[in-house]
Scaffold this active site. Structure first.
Site, PDB file in Angstrom:
ATOM      1  N   ASP A   1       0.828  -1.214   0.000  1.00 20.66           N
ATOM      2  CA  ASP A   1       0.000   0.000   0.000  1.00 20.66           C
ATOM      3  C   ASP A   1       0.858   1.258   0.000  1.00 20.66           C
ATOM      4  O   ASP A   1       0.539   2.253  -0.650  1.00 20.66           O
ATOM      5  CB  ASP A   1      -0.919  -0.001   1.225  1.00 20.66           C
ATOM      6  CG  ASP A   1      -2.048  -1.029   1.123  1.00 20.66           C
ATOM      7  OD1 ASP A   1      -2.260  -1.540  -0.002  1.00 20.66           O
ATOM      8  OD2 ASP A   1      -2.694  -1.309   2.157  1.00 20.66           O
TER       9      ASP A   1
ATOM     10  N   GLU B   1      -2.391  -2.280  -9.257  1.00 16.60           N
ATOM     11  CA  GLU B   1      -1.181  -1.465  -9.325  1.00 16.60           C
ATOM     12  C   GLU B   1      -1.106  -0.668 -10.617  1.00 16.60           C
ATOM     13  O   GLU B   1      -0.025  -0.184 -11.002  1.00 16.60           O
ATOM     14  CB  GLU B   1       0.071  -2.355  -9.191  1.00 16.60           C
ATOM     15  CG  GLU B   1       0.308  -3.312 -10.337  1.00 16.60           C
ATOM     16  CD  GLU B   1      -0.425  -4.643 -10.184  1.00 16.60           C
ATOM     17  OE1 GLU B   1       0.008  -5.624 -10.801  1.00 16.60           O
ATOM     18  OE2 GLU B   1      -1.432  -4.711  -9.442  1.00 16.60           O
TER      19      GLU B   1
END
Length: 531
Positions: free
Chosen positions: A415, A441
């Protein structure tokens, strides 16, 4: 007599809610009494019957005076209540005449004496009869004066009714004066066969009343006197003469002064400045408004109006009207406060709505716009580009080896990597560009008005910026790289889905060619490396 009966019937039918109808019935009763007694006196050949007729007819005078005065009063003010003085004068006059006629010792003082002769004769009225004539004329004059004064200050319709009623009493009064003159000239003697001018006057009265009832709406529409309206007004009214001295005040004005501890009668002759000073007046929040602080009740707010008064073209003074607007202003302030609160609530709701709408198109982790926002912006950008014959380019960036980062360092570090890449892209975003997190992503940039070559250059700038980003971990800083694919509409695709697909295909070619690089739709590996 027939006319009096006709007027009486009409008055009786219109008696409901009209006090003047009853007083006019009294007048008609007096006229009928006068006519009947004269008929009795002249129709019979018997001296006894003639004497009885002349003995009874004087009773008609106080009845007529009583009825006429009350009719005048009720026409001026339908709510008039006779005072004790008026009752004593009018009622006492009637009672005294009736007693004088009925009592044997005083009857001759009223009736007088008779000199009967063949075919006629003379009547010599007694002294009490003359007293009653003088009293009757005086009371009729008093009533007429009241009616004239009221007619000067009322509406045209009401004035016409008052003057018509006055004319109905004036004509028989003139007839009475003519008959009186005849008696006096004959040495206190009235010829029994002479024409009674007063009776002719009463005939005129009946005809005039019938006309007024039919044409002027008398008894059907009795106008309300202006004085009554003034008294019933809820606003305080103060009347000033031409020298600025207070000459009159209505009931509401008296109450307002009493609330300030002042008797209205003590203020008569005072100027309007004195009046306002006693009330503690000061300017209010609006033009023409005053705040009265001298009243015992909570401070009052009033609206002031100063109106000139004229009689024809001649100025006779002015009227100052103070309308209590305390409740109105309080309601206005409460409404303004409620509106302010409502505006604040609406503003808060709008801010919350905007915040919710923004949250709906924002990625909660990175703060960038999300896929939903991308779909809207890309569709609009392509539509605008088609309308202006310009290009719109799409850059898709994907973090290299992101799954390995999660596997080796955990999802928390993953994260942090996503946030760091998002920050690097956002810091370098230009005004017209849209940066979104496409999912996982992957990040997507929309570049409106940018051609393919410029988009390739822009993608490499961003790829280089990310390449210099380090993410701290427990084992040391972590270097992050991205790979990118570029496509341009309408060069490579004409719709959002096709454009995303073409850019995505270029992205995967960049990854297959070694990652940490950017390539474009339709470019070979050698061309991409050269760029």
């Amino acid at each position: 007599m027939t006319g009096a009966v006709a007027v009486g019937v009409v008055c009786w039918r219109r008696r409901r809610g009209t006090p003047a109808a009853y007083s006019m019935l009294v007048v008609m009763t007096g006229i009928i009494w006068w006519s009947l007694t004269e008929m009795i006196a002249h129709a019979a050949n018997s001296p006894t019957v003639t004497r009885a007729g002349f003995a009874l007819f004087p009773i008609a005078l106080p009845i007529l005076v009583l009825g006429f005065h009350l009719t005048v009063r009720y026409l001026i003010d339908p709510r008039y209540v006779p005072s004790r003085r008026v009752i004593a004068i009018l009622g006492g006059n009637l009672l005294l005449v009736v007693l004088a006629v009925l009592l044997p010792h005083t009857r001759e003082l009223v009736v007088g004496t008779f000199d009967f002769q063949p075919g006629g004769g003379w009547w010599h009225p007694g002294p009490l009869f003359w007293i009653e004539v003088v009293v009757a004329l005086a009371l009729l004059g008093w009533s007429g004066a009241l009616e004239l004064r009221a007619a000067r200050h009322t509406s045209a319709t009401h004035r016409a009714q008052l003057l018509t009623n006055l004319s109905g009493a004036l004509v028989p009064s003139v007839g009475m004066l003519i008959s009186t003159t005849i008696i006096i000239r004959n040495g206190n003697a009235w010829p029994l066969d002479a024409l009674d001018w007063t009776a002719l006057g009463w005939l005129f009265t009946c005809l005039l009343d019938l006309w007024s009832l039919d044409t002027q709406g008398l008894m059907a529409t009795v106008p309300i006197a202006r004085g009554l309206i003034l008294e019933e007004l809820g606003s305080a009214v103060y009347v000033f003469d031409t020298r600025d001295g207070m000459s009159d005040v209505n009931a509401a004005g008296r109450r307002l002064l009493a609330d300030a501890g002042v008797e209205a009668d003590d203020l008569l002759g005072a100027s309007r400045v004195d009046l306002l000073a006693l009330l503690g007046a000061r300017p209010g929040s609006e033009t023409g408004e005053l705040v009265l602080s001298a009243t015992r009740n909570p401070v009052r707010e009033v609206e002031l109006r100063d109106t000139p008064l004229h009689s024809g073209k001649r100025p006779i003074g002015s009227a100052v009207v103070l309308r209590d607007i305390t409740g109105v202003n309080q309601s206005r302030r409460e409404l303004a406060l409620a509106n302010t609160r409502l505006r604040h609530q609406l503003q808060t709701i709008e801010e919350l709505r905007s915040e919710l709408a923004e949250q709906a198109v924002r990625d909660s982790l990175t703060g960038l716009h999300n896929r939903r926002y991308l779909d809207e912006r890309l569709a609009l950008a392509i539509e605008d580009a088609q309308a202006t014959d310009e290009s719109v380019s799409l850059v898709v960036l994907d973090i290299d080896l992101f799954k390995a980062v999660n596997d080796q360092h955990g999802h928390m570090v993953g994260d942090q990597v996503l946030v760091a890449v998002a920050r690097a892209l956002a810091q370098r975003a230009r005004h017209a560009e849209t940066i979104t997190r496409f999912g996982g992503e992957e990040f997507v940039l929309v570049l409106p008005g940018v051609g393919f070559d410029a988009a390739m250059e822009r993608a490499r700038e961003l790829q280089t910026a990310v390449d210099h980003t380090l993410v701290p971990t427990e084992v040391g800083p972590l270097r992050v790289t991205v790979s990118g694919g570029v496509a341009t509409a309408p060069l490579h695709a004409a719709d959002p889905e096709s454009l995303i697909r073409v850019a995505d295909e270029a992205l995967y070619r960049a990854k297959s060619w070694g990652r940490n690089r950017v390539t474009g739709a339709g470019l070979s590996r050698s061309s991409a490396d050269l760029g």
